[in-house]
Design an enzyme around this catalytic site. Structure first.
Site, PDB file in Angstrom:
ATOM      1  N   CYS A 112       0.828  -1.205   0.000  1.00  0.00           N
ATOM      2  CA  CYS A 112       0.000   0.000   0.000  1.00  0.00           C
ATOM      3  C   CYS A 112       0.870   1.266   0.000  1.00  0.00           C
ATOM      4  CB  CYS A 112      -0.951  -0.058   1.196  1.00  0.00           C
ATOM      5  SG  CYS A 112      -2.437   0.945   1.065  1.00  0.00           S
ATOM      6  N   HIS A 113       0.653   2.154   0.951  1.00  0.00           N
ATOM      7  CA  HIS A 113       1.409   3.408   1.041  1.00  0.00           C
ATOM      8  C   HIS A 113       2.822   3.222   1.608  1.00  0.00           C
ATOM      9  CE1 HIS A 113      -2.684   4.977   0.610  1.00  0.00           C
ATOM     10  NE2 HIS A 113      -2.135   6.107   0.222  1.00  0.00           N
TER      11      HIS A 113
END
Length: 179
Positions: A112-113
């Site tokens: 993800c991030h």
């Protein structure tokens, strides 16, 4: 036949704002495969997990990242969330820890991030990786090649896009670390 990670020590690096399922699911999968897990952070005590924007559980930190040595671990897992990697990328010890793993050729798995930490550590140039779509421009600007795939392995990096990719993400970590 399942891959055993018995005798493997894996660091998870996270802080407040971690996407809880991106911490707990891979941790459970790796522990089930026999790995010894340590949760590292930039502060002592407990860190708060989140279910997107809603507060989740809290998790006991085993060690400060500034007190940890990459040589003590076989792999590093970077769970996402938005606040978590944004805070970690501002911490010199956290960024140096990530860079040390990549420079040593040890597996670093980011979902993800969490790819923001890879960008900050300056380890994406010339590599293929994936992330949450909003991180694509950061990866490209740092010289990486962003791909829209469930899991991308460009050694030593293992990357995935979001919680929907967790099964493939965890499976790839187990495969790579278990070799």
């Amino acid at each position: 036949m399942s891959t055993s990670l018995k005798g493997k020590k894996i660091a998870f690096l996270a802080t407040d704002g971690v996407e809880q399922v991106e911490l707990t699911d891979p941790r459970e999968a790796l522990e089930k495969a026999g790995a010894d897990i340590e949760l590292l952070s930039i502060r002592e005590g407990r860190i708060d997990g989140y279910h997107h924007l809603d507060k989740g559980g809290s998790f006991q930190v085993d060690k400060l990242v500034g007190d940890a040595e990459s040589s003590d671990y076989d792999a590093l897992v970077l769970p996402g969330g938005v606040a978590n990697p944004d805070a970690l990328r501002q911490d010199h010890a956290a960024v140096a820890f990530v860079r040390d793993f990549v420079e040593a050729g040890k597996p670093v798995a980011a979902i993800c991030h969490a790819a923001w930490l890879l960008v900050e550590a300056n380890v994406v140039r010339g590599r293929n990786l994936t992330s949450f779509p909003s991180v694509k421009t950061d990866i490209v600007n740092a010289g990486g090649h962003w791909v829209d795939e469930q899991v991308c392995h460009d050694a030593p990096l293992i990357t995935s896009r979001n919680p929907g990719d967790l099964e493939a993400f965890s499976g790839k970590i187990i495969e790579v670390v278990g070799r």
